[in-house]
Structure formats: C-alpha cells, structure tokens
Design a protein around this motif. Structure first.
Motif, PDB file in Angstrom:
ATOM      1  N   PRO A 428     -13.876  -6.711  26.357  1.00 55.90           N
ATOM      2  CA  PRO A 428     -13.691  -6.719  24.899  1.00 55.90           C
ATOM      3  C   PRO A 428     -14.878  -7.322  24.165  1.00 55.90           C
ATOM      4  N   HIS A 429     -15.109  -6.788  22.968  1.00 55.10           N
ATOM      5  CA  HIS A 429     -16.137  -7.379  22.122  1.00 55.10           C
ATOM      6  C   HIS A 429     -15.654  -8.752  21.670  1.00 55.10           C
ATOM      7  N   PRO A 430     -16.523  -9.785  21.711  1.00 55.63           N
ATOM      8  CA  PRO A 430     -16.057 -11.136  21.384  1.00 55.63           C
ATOM      9  C   PRO A 430     -15.790 -11.337  19.902  1.00 55.63           C
ATOM     10  N   LYS A 431     -15.130 -12.427  19.606  1.00 53.24           N
ATOM     11  CA  LYS A 431     -14.898 -12.845  18.225  1.00 53.24           C
ATOM     12  C   LYS A 431     -16.241 -13.033  17.524  1.00 53.24           C
ATOM     13  N   HIS A 432     -16.277 -12.664  16.224  1.00 49.29           N
ATOM     14  CA  HIS A 432     -17.523 -12.800  15.456  1.00 49.29           C
ATOM     15  C   HIS A 432     -17.271 -13.722  14.263  1.00 49.29           C
ATOM     16  N   ILE A 433     -18.111 -14.753  14.135  1.00 50.89           N
ATOM     17  CA  ILE A 433     -17.963 -15.778  13.103  1.00 50.89           C
ATOM     18  C   ILE A 433     -19.114 -15.674  12.111  1.00 50.89           C
ATOM     19  N   LEU A 434     -18.797 -15.786  10.818  1.00 47.17           N
ATOM     20  CA  LEU A 434     -19.815 -15.881   9.776  1.00 47.17           C
ATOM     21  C   LEU A 434     -19.952 -17.338   9.362  1.00 47.17           C
ATOM     22  N   ILE A 435     -21.196 -17.781   9.223  1.00 48.97           N
ATOM     23  CA  ILE A 435     -21.471 -19.165   8.834  1.00 48.97           C
ATOM     24  C   ILE A 435     -22.320 -19.154   7.578  1.00 48.97           C
ATOM     25  N   ASP A 436     -21.867 -19.890   6.571  1.00 49.63           N
ATOM     26  CA  ASP A 436     -22.579 -19.963   5.299  1.00 49.63           C
ATOM     27  C   ASP A 436     -22.588 -21.414   4.841  1.00 49.63           C
ATOM     28  N   ARG A 437     -23.161 -21.644   3.679  1.00 50.10           N
ATOM     29  CA  ARG A 437     -23.125 -22.979   3.079  1.00 50.10           C
ATOM     30  C   ARG A 437     -22.576 -22.875   1.666  1.00 50.10           C
ATOM     31  N   ASP A 438     -21.766 -23.866   1.270  1.00 48.91           N
ATOM     32  CA  ASP A 438     -21.237 -23.866  -0.089  1.00 48.91           C
ATOM     33  C   ASP A 438     -22.261 -24.478  -1.047  1.00 48.91           C
ATOM     34  N   GLU A 439     -21.866 -24.650  -2.296  1.00 45.13           N
ATOM     35  CA  GLU A 439     -22.798 -25.145  -3.305  1.00 45.13           C
ATOM     36  C   GLU A 439     -23.312 -26.540  -2.996  1.00 45.13           C
ATOM     37  N   ASP A 440     -22.569 -27.298  -2.227  1.00 41.97           N
ATOM     38  CA  ASP A 440     -22.979 -28.659  -1.865  1.00 41.97           C
ATOM     39  C   ASP A 440     -23.739 -28.716  -0.550  1.00 41.97           C
ATOM     40  N   GLY A 441     -23.977 -27.539   0.055  1.00 40.79           N
ATOM     41  CA  GLY A 441     -24.708 -27.500   1.311  1.00 40.79           C
ATOM     42  C   GLY A 441     -23.861 -27.674   2.543  1.00 40.79           C
ATOM     43  N   ASN A 442     -22.536 -27.779   2.380  1.00 42.28           N
ATOM     44  CA  ASN A 442     -21.653 -27.918   3.534  1.00 42.28           C
ATOM     45  C   ASN A 442     -21.499 -26.589   4.261  1.00 42.28           C
ATOM     46  N   LEU A 443     -21.413 -26.647   5.579  1.00 45.41           N
ATOM     47  CA  LEU A 443     -21.217 -25.442   6.376  1.00 45.41           C
ATOM     48  C   LEU A 443     -19.798 -24.922   6.212  1.00 45.41           C
ATOM     49  N   VAL A 444     -19.665 -23.626   5.982  1.00 48.75           N
ATOM     50  CA  VAL A 444     -18.363 -22.976   5.859  1.00 48.75           C
ATOM     51  C   VAL A 444     -18.331 -21.793   6.814  1.00 48.75           C
ATOM     52  N   THR A 445     -17.287 -21.701   7.630  1.00 47.23           N
ATOM     53  CA  THR A 445     -17.183 -20.618   8.603  1.00 47.23           C
ATOM     54  C   THR A 445     -15.982 -19.735   8.308  1.00 47.23           C
ATOM     55  N   SER A 446     -16.069 -18.487   8.704  1.00 43.15           N
ATOM     56  CA  SER A 446     -14.948 -17.561   8.569  1.00 43.15           C
ATOM     57  C   SER A 446     -14.994 -16.561   9.708  1.00 43.15           C
ATOM     58  N   VAL A 447     -13.852 -16.008  10.041  1.00 39.11           N
ATOM     59  CA  VAL A 447     -13.763 -15.019  11.117  1.00 39.11           C
ATOM     60  C   VAL A 447     -13.996 -13.639  10.529  1.00 39.11           C
ATOM     61  N   PHE A 448     -15.070 -12.977  10.964  1.00 34.16           N
ATOM     62  CA  PHE A 448     -15.295 -11.593  10.531  1.00 34.16           C
ATOM     63  C   PHE A 448     -14.443 -10.634  11.345  1.00 34.16           C
ATOM     64  N   SER A 449     -14.413 -10.827  12.650  1.00 29.95           N
ATOM     65  CA  SER A 449     -13.584  -9.970  13.501  1.00 29.95           C
ATOM     66  C   SER A 449     -13.103 -10.768  14.700  1.00 29.95           C
ATOM     67  N   GLU A 450     -11.858 -10.531  15.074  1.00 33.66           N
ATOM     68  CA  GLU A 450     -11.293 -11.170  16.256  1.00 33.66           C
ATOM     69  C   GLU A 450     -11.771 -10.446  17.517  1.00 33.66           C
ATOM     70  N   GLN A 451     -11.594 -11.087  18.648  1.00 32.13           N
ATOM     71  CA  GLN A 451     -11.896 -10.415  19.908  1.00 32.13           C
ATOM     72  C   GLN A 451     -11.008  -9.188  20.058  1.00 32.13           C
ATOM     73  N   GLN A 452     -11.579  -8.105  20.588  1.00 28.17           N
ATOM     74  CA  GLN A 452     -10.817  -6.875  20.759  1.00 28.17           C
ATOM     75  C   GLN A 452      -9.577  -7.095  21.617  1.00 28.17           C
ATOM     76  N   LYS A 453      -8.534  -6.368  21.262  1.00 32.36           N
ATOM     77  CA  LYS A 453      -7.278  -6.426  22.018  1.00 32.36           C
ATOM     78  C   LYS A 453      -7.123  -5.162  22.865  1.00 32.36           C
ATOM     79  N   ALA A 454      -6.309  -5.259  23.877  1.00 34.89           N
ATOM     80  CA  ALA A 454      -6.087  -4.119  24.764  1.00 34.89           C
ATOM     81  C   ALA A 454      -5.563  -2.912  23.994  1.00 34.89           C
TER      82      ALA A 454
END
Length: 491
Positions: A428-454
């Motif tokens: 399966p293709h692995p989980k894909h995470i997006l990493i950004d920074r908010d206005e204060d420079g803090n790291l913010v992460t979100s899930v773009f895609s989960e790992q593929q399921k059967a």
C-alpha cells in the motif's frame, strides 16, 4: 574511538546544515521534530513541507533580479512551474502564492488550469506554456483555454503539423513558441532530442509556416537539455547555439520577444552537495546580454520552467527498520516497512540517490548495511549514497526501533509510482502528511491521504463481489475523504 553515528557524520560532512540539525540524538528537518511526527502518524509515511516550495521560488527570483540589475539587462524574468514534477493541488496552491506561471505537458494539465482559474488562483495574465507532443485532446483543450479569453496561453510547437491543428480549434489570433531539438551529450544513445525542431530547420520553418500565417504569431523560442543547467562545456555550447538561432529569428521576426531556457536546476542529493545557483544565473543572463548586443538585437524576456527545483526539496519519506538479515559474512540487510520500487521509484528505475539519514539513535554505534524493501522483487533495494559507495546507519537492535528518512523526494515519485493506484506486490501507498506553518510560525500538520486499504486495491482489480462495496461504491476514495475532513495538529 569515535564509533557513534554522529561522529561519522561530523568526520565526513559539514554538519549541522541549513535544513538539518540534531536535538539530542534525534534529527530535525527545517526544525520539524521528525520523531514526534512518527509518534503521531506512525511509519511508513510521506510528508511535504510546503514553505520550502515558496522559499526556492523566491530564491530563484532573487538571483535573477540581482543578475538583471548587475548587467543592466533590459528584459524581464518569468518563473514558470513545470507541473509534471507534481500535479497535486497543495503544490500548485503553494507555488501560485508567489506570482508565478505554469508549464504544462498534456491534455489533463489544462483541466487543472481551468480548475485553478475557477478558484481565482490563475489569472488571465498568467502565462500557460504548453509543451509536449500534442494529441487531439491536448490541442482541443488548448483551443478552449484560448477561446475562453486566456490569451497568455502559448503552445510550444513540437512538430510541423501542430500549427495547422491549433488553427482549426482556435478562434482568432494566438501566440506560439518553437522548441529547439537540442543535441544530446555524447554518452546518450541518440544524437538529437525527439522533442522540438532541429536547429537548422527552425528559421525555414518560421518563414514557411508562421511568418505569413493569418492567426499565429511567434512569441517564444524554447530551449531545454536533458542534463539540466550545469557549468559544463556542453551546456554553454548548447546555450550559445540556441542564442544564435534566437538572433537569426529576431532579425526577421519582430514579435519574438521571449527566450525560455527550460528547467534543470538540481536539487540537493547529498550532504556534500554544492551548486552555485547565483553564479549560473548571473552567467546565463550575461551571455544572453552579450550575444544580443553583439548582434544588435533586443534582449529577450527570460522564462524558466523549474519543476524538481520547485518541489523536490519539500518532500520526504520515513520508514522503520523492521528486521536485520545477515545473509553472509559481509552483508547485512535492514528490511524496511515499505518498498523502494513503489514509494521511491526513481531509486529503482534510474538509480537516483536521495539524502538518507537516520531519524533517531544518532549517538549509537554504526554499521554498514544494505536496505531492502518488502516486495519479493530482487531490485527492491537501496545500497549506496550519492557520495559514498555504502550505507552506514546506527546498529540494528531489536529492542530500540530505528527510523530512517529519505529527503528531497518531492518531485515525480508519486506520479511515477502511481499514487492512489496499484502498487507492486500490492504494497500500500503510505500515509501522506502536509506540514505548514501558521501566522506565528508554529508547525501545523494535516493528513492529505491515509495509507491505502485492501478494499481500494481490490476495487481497482475488479474484485467487486464484496457486498459492502456494491452497496456503497462511492465509499472507497483514495484522497477525497482526507480532503473533506482534514484534522490539523501543532507539533
């Protein structure tokens, strides 16, 4: 004795570096605590650090601005993103924040352009440069874009028939470019690129098919070589041949005002990587300036189409070493929890090397190893670094998990690997995470895609006899669910 992995790195490279540093014995990438990322999302996983895209774009713009000012260059510079490097929406959204333009290579690219226009992220004055061999759907989509008012769409002519094909679907006047079929390095299996029109044929082609054309106007000359922009005799020789063609064309074609030097900036592939981007840009601008002054023609506006350079250094992949196999007296195989063939296909297909570093255990003793993927394919392995004929990692210990990261993997790997589709041995293709920074420079992460399921893979393969799938076939989506319900976290 200095036997710790951190000692090895200190003795071999200058470390820490701009994007890499240690916090205790854990690796940080652009100050992202990768160990915390693993704790939250587990491995294997892929990630994209979005701010790096904007940083690279702004760096290139700054280098060109400096060179243009230094040499009193009268033309303008336009940064275009080569979409085939990564078509994902999150990449285009980040890149387009930087007042850039777009280069496309196939019909569906223009569907993406239309989508971005509808969202207001591409304007009518954004240049859309259409490269590649154009089949009927590509030609039709180009015609629709121009007919709907996007007059800065410039199809780059790749063969002698495309002018007639485009004129059949475009209402009124339109601009075109011509791609030069550059000559390849001697080590290539062929002499001339299959793309574009040969040096000696371009001026006759213009005079025969474009000069008196009732609709088409020549706007751009396009130049690109496969080996990229490098400080070699081969590159400078090909650039000068291109400039001679530009000068000849400009003297008979006043509408020609732009030179597209394509892409080819390298991405960092080892801790010993060195490339003087500023020098290369300065010298390119200088050479164009000198050649045009000597020929007494106006200098062109300069376009680039940076793809890998734009997005490559934003990406990474993280794996866990699951087990070590001692196959003989010399070879130790560290088995990872994914596959190189499916997640880093360039490492298998073209032997491309990426930066490889452990995420944790930097203060442990190290050993020489080979890395093996999960598939049953003998080619699913990784055995050396760009600047070393070996891989060294902290010693495997069953009671102390080891995580490793591959960095600057953001270009091409998802599209070549068939993101969201079938993978070799159904890994399966692995989980894909997006990493950004908010206005204060803090790291913010979100899930773009989960790992593929059967279920997703079974549906692609046609195994639809599952009653649950038949009842709700729309339930299975590779990326849509994650986009509609993104949860964000601060690291």
């Amino acid at each position: 004795m200095n036997v710790k992995y951190s000692d090895l790195i200190d003795q071999t490279y200058y470390f820490p570096q701009e994007e890499f540093r240690l916090e205790e014995d854990n690796l940080l990438f652009h100050d992202i605590p990768l160990q915390k990322l693993i704790e939250k999302y587990q491995s294997p996983l892929k990630f994209t650090y979005l701010p790096k895209i904007s940083t690279n774009i702004q760096n290139a713009k700054g280098w060109f601005a400096k060179a243009i000012e230094k040499h009193g260059y009268k033309g303008k510079y336009y940064y275009a993103y080569c979409t085939k490097s990564s078509h994902f929406q999150y990449v285009l959204n980040e890149a387009l924040k930087n007042d850039i333009h777009i280069e496309t290579s196939s019909a569906f690219d223009l569907n993406i352009v239309q989508n971005l226009k509808a969202e207001g992220k591409i304007k009518d004055d954004t240049f859309v440069i259409c490269n590649g061999f154009k089949r009927s759907q590509y030609v039709e989509n180009i015609g629709k874009l121009i007919n709907n008012g996007h007059r800065n769409c410039i199809p780059i002519i790749d063969n002698y028939e495309e002018i007639d094909l485009l004129s059949e679907v475009i209402d009124g006047d339109y601009k075109v470019g011509i791609r030069i079929a550059s000559e390849e390095e001697p080590k290539f299996e062929f002499y001339t690129s299959r793309l574009g029109i040969g040096y000696k044929d371009i001026v006759p082609f213009y005079e025969r098919q474009i000069k008196e054309h009732s609709q088409a106007t020549l706007k751009m000359l396009h130049f690109f070589i496969n080996t990229g922009i490098k400080d070699t005799a081969y590159y400078w020789n090909e650039l000068h041949k291109c400039l001679r063609v530009y000068v000849r064309l400009k003297k008979i074609c006043p509408s020609l005002d732009s030179l597209n030097i394509g892409g080819g900036f390298p991405t960092k592939n080892s801790l010993s990587f060195e490339y003087d981007y500023g020098y290369m840009i300065d010298e390119i601008v200088n050479q164009i300036n000198i050649t045009c002054k000597e020929a007494d023609v106006e200098v062109p506006n300069i376009f680039t189409e940076f793809g890998s350079y734009t997005v490559g250094e934003s990406g990474g992949a993280i794996y866990q070493v699951l087990y070590q196999k001692q196959q003989n007296d010399r070879e130790k195989w560290n088995m990872i929890d994914s596959s190189f063939i499916t997640t880093l296909p360039d490492s298998w297909a073209i032997n491309k090397r990426f930066i490889l570093l452990p995420i944790n255990r930097w203060h442990d003793e190290y050993e020489r190893v080979l890395l093996g993927g999960l598939t049953c394919d003998s080619d699913d392995y990784y055995n050396s670094l760009q600047d070393m004929n070996a891989i060294y990692l902290p010693k495997y210990r069953r009671d102390k998990p080891l995580y490793i990261g591959f960095f600057n993997t953001g270009a091409y790997q998802e599209s070549i690997g068939g993101f969201g589709g079938l993978q070799h041995c159904l890994i399966p293709h692995p989980k894909h995470i997006l990493i950004d920074r908010d206005e204060d420079g803090n790291l913010v992460t979100s899930v773009f895609s989960e790992q593929q399921k059967a279920e997703e893979l079974l549906q692609i393969l046609g195994y639809e006899n599952n009653s649950e799938l038949r009842r709700d076939p729309g339930r299975i989506r590779s990326t849509g669910e994650s986009q509609s319900s993104i949860n964000t976290y601060t690291l």
